[in-house]
Motif scaffolding. Structure first.
Motif, mmCIF file in Angstrom:
data_model
loop_
_atom_site.group_PDB
_atom_site.id
_atom_site.type_symbol
_atom_site.label_atom_id
_atom_site.label_comp_id
_atom_site.label_asym_id
_atom_site.label_seq_id
_atom_site.Cartn_x
_atom_site.Cartn_y
_atom_site.Cartn_z
ATOM 1 N N GLY A 173 50.561 -36.138 52.955
ATOM 2 C CA GLY A 173 50.995 -36.806 54.173
ATOM 3 C C GLY A 173 51.321 -35.880 55.325
ATOM 4 O O GLY A 173 51.782 -36.318 56.376
ATOM 5 N N LYS A 213 56.387 -37.653 56.345
ATOM 6 C CA LYS A 213 54.944 -37.655 56.142
ATOM 7 C C LYS A 213 54.274 -38.323 57.343
ATOM 8 O O LYS A 213 53.906 -39.489 57.287
ATOM 9 C CB LYS A 213 54.597 -38.380 54.854
ATOM 10 C CG LYS A 213 55.191 -37.708 53.638
ATOM 11 C CD LYS A 213 54.877 -38.458 52.381
ATOM 12 C CE LYS A 213 55.529 -37.757 51.205
ATOM 13 N NZ LYS A 213 55.231 -38.423 49.958
ATOM 14 N N ASP A 252 50.564 -39.895 56.759
ATOM 15 C CA ASP A 252 50.427 -40.665 55.525
ATOM 16 C C ASP A 252 49.941 -42.073 55.861
ATOM 17 O O ASP A 252 50.103 -42.551 56.981
ATOM 18 C CB ASP A 252 51.786 -40.734 54.811
ATOM 19 C CG ASP A 252 51.666 -41.226 53.397
ATOM 20 O OD1 ASP A 252 50.553 -41.210 52.854
ATOM 21 O OD2 ASP A 252 52.704 -41.606 52.827
ATOM 22 N N ASN A 253 49.396 -42.758 54.895
ATOM 23 C CA ASN A 253 48.917 -44.127 55.090
ATOM 24 C C ASN A 253 49.878 -45.156 54.492
ATOM 25 O O ASN A 253 49.463 -46.240 54.103
ATOM 26 C CB ASN A 253 47.534 -44.302 54.460
ATOM 27 C CG ASN A 253 46.472 -43.540 55.210
ATOM 28 O OD1 ASN A 253 46.614 -43.301 56.394
ATOM 29 N ND2 ASN A 253 45.423 -43.163 54.524
ATOM 30 N N SER A 254 51.148 -44.836 54.409
ATOM 31 C CA SER A 254 52.112 -45.745 53.793
ATOM 32 C C SER A 254 52.340 -47.001 54.627
ATOM 33 O O SER A 254 52.823 -47.998 54.105
ATOM 34 C CB SER A 254 53.442 -45.036 53.565
ATOM 35 O OG SER A 254 53.981 -44.615 54.791
#
Length: 86
Positions: free
Chosen positions: A7, A63, A66-68
């Motif tokens: 991330g 992060k 990141d793709n959270s």
């Protein structure tokens, strides 16, 4: 070699960004003049700022790359579907 890991930028890439930004800004200041010097110094500072941002995010365990957010968006969609059924 991966540029983004966990991330955030990889440690080697953060160092490269930081060093490249300093070299571009200093080189522009000492070797160019006028508008070219200003533009070069500005680009160098932007590259340096990107490396610094990534390093601070790493120190704070954030992060930024990141793709959270996709997981969060899906969880809200599930809640909306449950509310629509009620």
């Amino acid at each position: 070699m991966r540029i983004i890991s966990g991330g955030n930028f990889a440690p080697w890439f953060r160092i490269v960004l930081w060093a490249t930004g300093i070299v571009i800004a200093a080189g522009s200041y000492f070797l160019l003049s006028g508008l070219a010097m200003f533009t070069g110094a500005l680009v160098g500072m932007l590259v340096l700022a990107t490396g610094t941002y990534a390093e601070r995010a790493n120190m704070l365990h954030l992060k930024p790359f990141d793709n959270s957010y996709k997981k969060a968006r899906k969880s809200y969609e599930e809640k909306d579907e449950e509310q629509d059924k009620s």
